[in-house]
Scaffold this motif. Structure first.
Motif, PDB file in Angstrom:
ATOM      1  N   TYR A 151       0.830  -1.198   0.000  1.00  0.00           N
ATOM      2  CA  TYR A 151       0.000   0.000   0.000  1.00  0.00           C
ATOM      3  C   TYR A 151       0.865   1.249   0.000  1.00  0.00           C
ATOM      4  N   ASP A 152       1.047   1.804  -1.202  1.00  0.00           N
ATOM      5  CA  ASP A 152       1.845   3.018  -1.355  1.00  0.00           C
ATOM      6  C   ASP A 152       1.049   4.209  -0.831  1.00  0.00           C
ATOM      7  N   GLY A 153       1.726   5.122  -0.150  1.00  0.00           N
ATOM      8  CA  GLY A 153       1.076   6.339   0.333  1.00  0.00           C
ATOM      9  C   GLY A 153       2.066   7.476   0.328  1.00  0.00           C
ATOM     10  N   ILE A 154       1.568   8.707   0.120  1.00  0.00           N
ATOM     11  CA  ILE A 154       2.468   9.861   0.180  1.00  0.00           C
ATOM     12  C   ILE A 154       2.318  10.592   1.510  1.00  0.00           C
ATOM     13  N   GLY A 155       3.471  10.841   2.107  1.00  0.00           N
ATOM     14  CA  GLY A 155       3.528  11.635   3.332  1.00  0.00           C
ATOM     15  C   GLY A 155       4.615  12.663   3.170  1.00  0.00           C
ATOM     16  N   SER A 156       4.771  13.529   4.148  1.00  0.00           N
ATOM     17  CA  SER A 156       5.879  14.474   4.111  1.00  0.00           C
ATOM     18  C   SER A 156       6.271  14.854   5.522  1.00  0.00           C
ATOM     19  N   THR A 157       7.491  15.375   5.661  1.00  0.00           N
ATOM     20  CA  THR A 157       7.972  15.837   6.959  1.00  0.00           C
ATOM     21  C   THR A 157       7.028  16.916   7.491  1.00  0.00           C
ATOM     22  N   GLU A 158       6.559  17.785   6.595  1.00  0.00           N
ATOM     23  CA  GLU A 158       5.690  18.889   7.012  1.00  0.00           C
ATOM     24  C   GLU A 158       4.343  18.392   7.531  1.00  0.00           C
ATOM     25  N   GLY A 185       4.737  20.706  -3.241  1.00  0.00           N
ATOM     26  CA  GLY A 185       5.766  20.775  -4.279  1.00  0.00           C
ATOM     27  C   GLY A 185       5.689  19.595  -5.235  1.00  0.00           C
ATOM     28  N   ASP A 186       4.623  18.801  -5.126  1.00  0.00           N
ATOM     29  CA  ASP A 186       4.462  17.629  -5.998  1.00  0.00           C
ATOM     30  C   ASP A 186       3.416  17.895  -7.060  1.00  0.00           C
ATOM     31  N   LYS A 187       3.683  17.371  -8.257  1.00  0.00           N
ATOM     32  CA  LYS A 187       2.695  17.442  -9.339  1.00  0.00           C
ATOM     33  C   LYS A 187       1.857  16.167  -9.325  1.00  0.00           C
ATOM     34  N   LEU A 232      15.300  15.759  -5.914  1.00  0.00           N
ATOM     35  CA  LEU A 232      15.182  14.350  -6.267  1.00  0.00           C
ATOM     36  C   LEU A 232      15.427  13.516  -5.031  1.00  0.00           C
ATOM     37  N   LYS A 233      15.055  12.262  -5.109  1.00  0.00           N
ATOM     38  CA  LYS A 233      15.257  11.378  -3.966  1.00  0.00           C
ATOM     39  C   LYS A 233      16.093  10.181  -4.378  1.00  0.00           C
ATOM     40  N   ALA A 234      16.830   9.634  -3.413  1.00  0.00           N
ATOM     41  CA  ALA A 234      17.556   8.378  -3.616  1.00  0.00           C
ATOM     42  C   ALA A 234      17.185   7.495  -2.443  1.00  0.00           C
TER      43      ALA A 234
END
Ligand code: 3UK
Length: 537
Positions: free
Chosen positions: A324-331, A405-407, A426-428
């Protein structure tokens, strides 16, 4: 007028002491190597940690840096600091001394709790620090008995300090809206930003993603490949399990794929948290499904960067489990849009987590279904802002909305699809890499005239740093120069930031005004495989 008071709330009481009051004192809270810690033992450790910090003179609102491997001391220091109203700042353990110098000066942390293994990096910059007064050192994993803290001024042995501290501690009457912890988040330009989270933020995440997506209960066991110093790992392996009275598996070693499989087999977690890179690496382990028992897992989460559809499908085919992919952020502290059981589409980020709102904006307006725009999100786990970064705060925190900041675009069924970033970040392996930082380091090398770093998608669909380099006259392009420049970056930046591919070019594409056209290089980079490039480890 009507006067309303912000309610008293100390998150450490909610996450730790509450379990004693509710009769879970004998229940396992932490599995760590061959030890287990009950909620009663954790509560006592937290109290001793809080008392230790207090006895050093650490006051409410003062920051405490946590430079720690995943271990029980992390939990004790994090909640112990919070319980006295101080503000823990977990930091990435892979950074350079220069990075720690910046963070310690910017935050003005007065104390640090540091794993002995990571102490040398801190001592290297100690003489340049204006605010740090006390360093508590957690003994190393190897030969802890023969370890003695260096006799530098202001250094203490964590175990000794805690043993000498009182096991009871009255919580500071913090308000729900005061700072509880900070996390540093990187951007395209400038230094990382101290992101200020409040005492109610974690509780909101527990009530949204924790309850409505994970459905976590006290019978669960969590295991996160993402470390505790990431916002993602912090929720996964600390405040989600502690919010429910569940148990967490902590492991201080590098999460090599085989190691991860052994840990799953040994502790039998029910909730598993990975990042796309770790899922991909585990899929390379020969006969993993035959050799390791993953049957305890009821939920696999992924975050940090988009999970490519082929990885989802291979994992499902191999282990019989959807990811289950999900988007989160530090903020936002944790995940606000996600796939979940009964509601998932491979390749998408899923649907809104109950409790959050989102908008996709282009040219000041919300776009119709199917159209791409900038993702804005709103929810009560949002940070208060960035520390001492007024302009950056205004860009990101817009009233109750946060600019990710994401499209993204949204489909007719309400699923969100990630299409990229609106900045050059970018992320690694799920960790931010600022292209500028790597470009500046490359430029310091005597052979480099100029360079551009972009995210290049590898054969697994995951992005890694790639550099385009213009060499100065008299320097030879080729595999030896590739190695040389890679090593050069590895020496001055966190190791995950080095360019996995280097392509030598005669010049960089620029606009009429001289700005580098990064998108040209990005397109070039996906269309034609680089001749001079060399894949790294
Ligand atoms: C990107 C994703 C596509 C996206 C995080 C879970 O990653 C976390 O926080 P960071 O501050 O980065 C945030 C940014 O990372 N991203 C994260 N997850 C996804 N892009 N699909 C995803 N599933 O650009 C976002 O703006 O390091 C993840 C929980 C807490 C977190 N802090």
């Amino acid at each position: 007028g009507h006067v309303s008071w912000t309610p008293v709330l100390n998150a450490a009481v909610y996450y730790v002491d509450r379990h004693i009051e509710e009769g879970r004192g004998e229940k396992t809270a932490i599995y760590y190597l061959d030890q287990t810690f009950t909620y009663g033992q954790v509560a006592e450790m937290v109290n001793r940690a809080g008392n230790t910090l207090r006895s050093l003179g650490i006051l409410r609102e003062q920051r405490v840096l946590l430079l720690l491997l995943d271990c029980p001391a992390f939990a004790a220091a994090f909640f112990g600091a919070m319980k006295i109203g101080a503000v823990p700042i977990p930091v990435n353990t892979l950074l350079t001394p220069a990075d720690y110098l910046y963070i310690l000066q910017d935050s003005r942390a007065t104390a640090a709790v540091v794993s002995a293994e990571l102490l040398p990096g801190l001592l290297e910059v100690k003489h340049q620090l204006s605010y740090l007064q006390h360093i508590l050192v957690v003994p190393p994993l190897e030969n802890p008995q023969s370890f003695t803290v260096p006799t530098d001024l202001g250094l203490y042995d964590w175990d000794e300090a805690l043993a000498g501290a009182k096991p009871f501690l009255e919580p500071e009457a913090t308000s729900a809206d005061e700072a509880a912890f900070w996390l540093y988040s990187s951007g395209t330009t400038g230094f990382p930003k101290g992101t200020i989270h409040l005492h109610h933020d974690m509780i909101v995440c527990s009530a949204t993603y924790g309850r409505h997506v994970l459905n976590i209960t006290e019978n669960d066991i969590t295991y996160s490949v993402a470390r505790l110093f990431f916002a993602y790992g912090l929720g996964n392996a600390l405040y989600f399990p502690f919010g429910a009275g569940a148990a967490t598996v902590l492991n201080p070693y590098r999460p090599e794929p085989v190691k991860v499989l052994e840990i799953v087999q040994k502790y039998r977690p029910t909730l598993y948290f990975g990042v796309p890179t770790s899922y991909t690496a585990i899929l390379q382990v020969p006969e993993a499904a035959q050799r390791y028992d993953l049957s305890s897992i009821r939920f696999c989460a992924s975050a940090g960067e988009a999970l490519p559809r082929p990885i989802f499908e291979q994992w499902l085919a191999t282990f019989g489990l959807p990811i289950y992919d999900g988007i989160g952020s530090t903020e936002m502290a944790h995940i606000f849009i996600t796939n979940k059981p009964g509601a998932y589409k491979a390749g998408s980020s899923g649907t809104l987590v109950p409790g959050y709102r989102a908008r996709i904006i282009s040219e000041g307006r919300e776009v119709p279904v199917g159209e791409i725009g900038n993702l804005m999100v709103s929810g009560d786990s949002a940070a208060a802002g960035y520390w001492n970064k007024h302009e950056k705060s205004k860009e990101t925190f817009q009233g109750s909305w946060i600019n990710t900041g994401d499209k993204y675009y949204k489909d007719a069924e309400g699923y969100y699809w990630h299409v990229g970033r609106s900045d050059d970040m970018l992320k690694a392996g799920g960790i931010w890499v600022s292209p500028m930082e790597v470009e500046n380091i490359l430029m310091e090398h005597p052979a480099v005239l100029e360079s551009v770093v972009i995210g290049h998608i590898d054969e697994d669909g995951l992005s890694k740093p790639k550099a385009f380099v213009v060499l100065k006259p008299g320097f030879e392009p080729g595999p030896a120069m590739v190695k040389e420049l890679q090593n050069h970056v590895k020496k001055s930046a966190a190791p995950y930031k080095y360019p996995r591919w280097i392509e030598f070019v005669d010049s960089l594409p620029r606009t009429a005004s001289g700005k580098i056209r990064r998108y040209v290089l990005r397109n070039l980079s996906t269309a034609v495989p680089a001749e001079n490039s060399q894949a790294g480890a």
